[in-house]
Design a protein around this motif. Structure first.
Motif, PDB file in Angstrom:
ATOM      1  N   SER A  13       0.833  -1.204   0.000  1.00  0.00           N
ATOM      2  CA  SER A  13       0.000   0.000   0.000  1.00  0.00           C
ATOM      3  C   SER A  13       0.867   1.253   0.000  1.00  0.00           C
ATOM      4  O   SER A  13       0.356   2.359  -0.059  1.00  0.00           O
ATOM      5  N   HIS A  14       2.173   1.079   0.068  1.00  0.00           N
ATOM      6  CA  HIS A  14       3.108   2.199   0.085  1.00  0.00           C
ATOM      7  C   HIS A  14       3.621   2.433  -1.326  1.00  0.00           C
ATOM      8  O   HIS A  14       4.331   1.609  -1.881  1.00  0.00           O
ATOM      9  N   ALA A  15       3.246   3.557  -1.893  1.00  0.00           N
ATOM     10  CA  ALA A  15       3.642   3.867  -3.269  1.00  0.00           C
ATOM     11  C   ALA A  15       5.016   4.531  -3.295  1.00  0.00           C
ATOM     12  O   ALA A  15       5.355   5.336  -2.429  1.00  0.00           O
ATOM     13  N   LEU A  16       5.783   4.173  -4.289  1.00  0.00           N
ATOM     14  CA  LEU A  16       7.098   4.784  -4.476  1.00  0.00           C
ATOM     15  C   LEU A  16       6.939   6.195  -5.026  1.00  0.00           C
ATOM     16  O   LEU A  16       6.066   6.456  -5.848  1.00  0.00           O
ATOM     17  N   ARG A  17       7.797   7.081  -4.608  1.00  0.00           N
ATOM     18  CA  ARG A  17       7.850   8.435  -5.135  1.00  0.00           C
ATOM     19  C   ARG A  17       9.035   8.488  -6.087  1.00  0.00           C
ATOM     20  O   ARG A  17      10.184   8.331  -5.655  1.00  0.00           O
ATOM     21  N   PRO A  18       8.796   8.652  -7.389  1.00  0.00           N
ATOM     22  CA  PRO A  18       9.871   8.561  -8.381  1.00  0.00           C
ATOM     23  C   PRO A  18      11.059   9.485  -8.135  1.00  0.00           C
ATOM     24  O   PRO A  18      12.211   9.050  -8.225  1.00  0.00           O
ATOM     25  N   GLY A  37       7.363   8.177   0.653  1.00  0.00           N
ATOM     26  CA  GLY A  37       6.542   9.320   1.017  1.00  0.00           C
ATOM     27  C   GLY A  37       6.067   9.292   2.452  1.00  0.00           C
ATOM     28  O   GLY A  37       5.027   9.854   2.783  1.00  0.00           O
ATOM     29  N   LEU A  38       6.816   8.644   3.319  1.00  0.00           N
ATOM     30  CA  LEU A  38       6.460   8.565   4.735  1.00  0.00           C
ATOM     31  C   LEU A  38       7.200   9.662   5.479  1.00  0.00           C
ATOM     32  O   LEU A  38       8.401   9.823   5.311  1.00  0.00           O
ATOM     33  N   SER A  39       6.497  10.396   6.307  1.00  0.00           N
ATOM     34  CA  SER A  39       7.186  11.373   7.147  1.00  0.00           C
ATOM     35  C   SER A  39       7.825  10.605   8.294  1.00  0.00           C
ATOM     36  O   SER A  39       7.442   9.489   8.592  1.00  0.00           O
ATOM     37  N   GLU A  40       8.790  11.232   8.942  1.00  0.00           N
ATOM     38  CA  GLU A  40       9.442  10.567  10.068  1.00  0.00           C
ATOM     39  C   GLU A  40       8.435  10.246  11.174  1.00  0.00           C
ATOM     40  O   GLU A  40       8.508   9.206  11.794  1.00  0.00           O
ATOM     41  N   THR A  41       7.460  11.140  11.379  1.00  0.00           N
ATOM     42  CA  THR A  41       6.493  10.892  12.442  1.00  0.00           C
ATOM     43  C   THR A  41       5.557   9.750  12.088  1.00  0.00           C
ATOM     44  O   THR A  41       5.227   8.929  12.927  1.00  0.00           O
ATOM     45  N   SER A  42       5.156   9.641  10.801  1.00  0.00           N
ATOM     46  CA  SER A  42       4.259   8.538  10.436  1.00  0.00           C
ATOM     47  C   SER A  42       4.994   7.210  10.482  1.00  0.00           C
ATOM     48  O   SER A  42       4.416   6.186  10.803  1.00  0.00           O
ATOM     49  N   ALA A  43       6.301   7.225  10.183  1.00  0.00           N
ATOM     50  CA  ALA A  43       7.083   5.997  10.272  1.00  0.00           C
ATOM     51  C   ALA A  43       7.234   5.573  11.721  1.00  0.00           C
ATOM     52  O   ALA A  43       7.180   4.402  12.053  1.00  0.00           O
ATOM     53  N   GLU A  44       7.413   6.557  12.632  1.00  0.00           N
ATOM     54  CA  GLU A  44       7.590   6.232  14.041  1.00  0.00           C
ATOM     55  C   GLU A  44       6.299   5.752  14.678  1.00  0.00           C
ATOM     56  O   GLU A  44       6.308   4.982  15.611  1.00  0.00           O
TER      57      GLU A  44
END
Length: 166
Positions: free
Chosen positions: A51-56, A155-162
Motif C-alpha cells: 500500500s506504500h507507493a514509491l515516489r519517483p 513518502g512517509l514522514s518521520e512521524t508517520s514511520a515512528e
C-alpha cells in the motif's frame, strides 16, 4: 485491481530488462515473453503489492545515495582486507525500525546489506539483526540515516514511520 496493476508494471519492467540484455534481438521474443510472465507472476506471489507507493523523484535521489554508500562500503572492505592492522570489533547488533511492514522494511534491510560494514541477517517484525564488521563505528546513526531515506522513497514522514505498528 492493485495486484493486476503490479503484475503489469513488473512484467513491463522485466520485459524491458530482458530486451536490454538481449540487445533487442527479436529471435527470442516468445520465449522471453513467457519467462517474463512467469517471473512477474512469481514476483507478485512472493512480494505482493504494497500500500506504500514509491515516489519517483525520491527513488532517484535514493539510487544516488545507495550507489555512493555501496561504493564507500566496497572501498572500506577493500581497505580492511589490504590493511589487516586495522582493528575490527565484529559482532551482531539488533535495531528496531520505525518503518511500516512490507516494502519499506525490505528496502531498508537490503540497503543496509550494502552499507559500510553491515549485513542484514534477519528481519523479524520491526527488529532487524545486523552483522557488523566493527561495532565501534556509528552504525546506529547510519541505520537511522538510511531509514529516513527509505521513508522518503515511500513518502512517509518521520512521524508517520515512528507511529507505525510493529
Amino acid at each position: 485491481m492493485a495486484l493486476l496493476r503490479a503484475f503489469c508494471l513488473r512484467a513491463g519492467v522485466f520485459f524491458l530488462v530482458w530486451w536490454v540484455l538481449t540487445e533487442g534481438d527479436p529471435s527470442g521474443l516468445w520465449s522471453g515473453a513467457v519467462i517474463v510472465l512467469i517471473v512477474a507472476l512469481f514476483s507478485c506471489t512472493l512480494y505482493p503489492p504494497s500500500s506504500h507507493a514509491l515516489r519517483p523523484a525520491a527513488a532517484l535521489a535514493f539510487a544516488g545515495y545507495f550507489t555512493l554508500r555501496s561504493v564507500t562500503a566496497g572501498l572500506d572492505v577493500a581497505r580492511r582486507l589490504l590493511s589487516p592492522s586495522i582493528p575490527l570489533n565484529p559482532g551482531y547488533l539488533l535495531v528496531k525500525t520505525s518503518l511500516p511492514e512490507g516494502g519499506p522494511r525490505w528496502l531498508l534491510a537490503n540497503t543496509l546489506s550494502l552499507m559500510p560494514g553491515t549485513l542484514s541477517v534477519r528481519l523479524q517484525g520491526a527488529s532487524l539483526e545486523l552483522h557488523c564488521l566493527d561495532l565501534d563505528l556509528p552504525i546506529d546513526e547510519d541505520v537511522r540515516a538510511a531509514e529516513r531515506r527509505v521513508a522518503g522513497v515511500f513518502g512517509l514522514s518521520e512521524t508517520s514511520a515512528e507511529e507505525s505498528p510493529s
